[in-house]
Write an enzyme that holds these catalytic residues in place. Sequence first.
Site, short mmCIF file in Angstrom:
data_model
loop_
_atom_site.label_atom_id
_atom_site.label_comp_id
_atom_site.label_asym_id
_atom_site.label_seq_id
_atom_site.Cartn_x
_atom_site.Cartn_y
_atom_site.Cartn_z
N SER A 1 0.83 -1.20 0.00
CA SER A 1 0.00 0.00 0.00
C SER A 1 0.87 1.26 0.00
CB SER A 1 -0.96 -0.04 1.20
OG SER A 1 -1.99 0.90 1.07
N ASP B 1 -10.14 -3.64 -4.89
CA ASP B 1 -9.31 -2.65 -4.20
C ASP B 1 -9.32 -1.36 -5.01
OD1 ASP B 1 -7.37 -1.18 -2.85
OD2 ASP B 1 -5.71 -2.52 -3.40
N HIS C 1 -8.19 -5.05 -0.53
CA HIS C 1 -6.95 -4.38 -0.15
C HIS C 1 -6.40 -4.98 1.16
CE1 HIS C 1 -4.09 -1.07 -0.14
NE2 HIS C 1 -4.33 -0.89 1.16
#
Length: 312
Positions: free
Chosen positions: A156, A252, A282
């Site tokens: 991320s 996501d 995610h």
Amino acid sequence: MTLEPQSQNILQQFIELNLRPIPILSPQQAREQLATISGFYPPTIKCDRVENLTIPSPSGNIPIRIYTPSANTLLPVLVYFHGGGWVLGDLNMSDYTCRCLANDSKCIIVSVDYRLAPEHKFPAAVEDAYTAITWVSANAEAIGGDRDRLGVIGDSAGGNLAAAVSLMARDKQTPALAIQILLYPVTHYNFNTESYQNFGNGKFGLTTEEMTWFWHHYLLDKNDGKNPYASPLLAEDLTQLPPALIITAEYDILRDEAEAYAHRLQQAGVSVHLKRYAGTIHAFIGLASVLDIGKQAITDINSVSYTHLTLP
């Protein structure tokens, strides 16, 4: 496609926690809330050696955690940057993932506790990430590693940092990186992709409002979002970068920008292995203790990293 059952179950568990929405919280309140659900994360698993150190930087010492599997020779090294939108997270957030990677990949994993926003705005986190990879390169043998088999990995916002320091290392011509592993990375200060439109409404975990909140705290002003070290997708030149493994999740909001970055790298002649995991959300790799698809992703990461980090 629909959400696979385990991912759906995880989302339901988070809903039942009745957490306050991050966008209505201050960064400190968001960190305190994250601490209250630390029990949701998996217990520690054994790794042969785990050591906490600090490394020097112009801005002060940077905490790192080194995970070393049992070996009788110098090992490849992956430098890990945790997620959390540049605002949340610490070494403990990625502890389970780092232990899994070290045990299964037979790589040394060096996890970096970079400075967080908004106390430290962009480019502080990138600078810390670069300091970390240069320190690891210079001290690889001292920690049992092989500086010629050095890579970066992040999830991320940490994937954003891994991409950014790969660019920075190329621009500064040091250190040499053998691979960049980007797990559902943030690559663009932009909220208008199809995946944002389809999955940013709160039904699939990470939301558009949350990403807007994270970016707001990370950047000093919107113009910083045009900097390729903040938005790697905007870099004019993506040549001469290390081979990349880029992992995305079907449901996501970051999926499309991550895949767009993979395609741009390929167009620039960089070797890229792109894999989208169907039916999941995610941060699914960080939930590998309860998601089979997360376990599979770790196996795939180890397989690809082994290919690029094995001596010829």
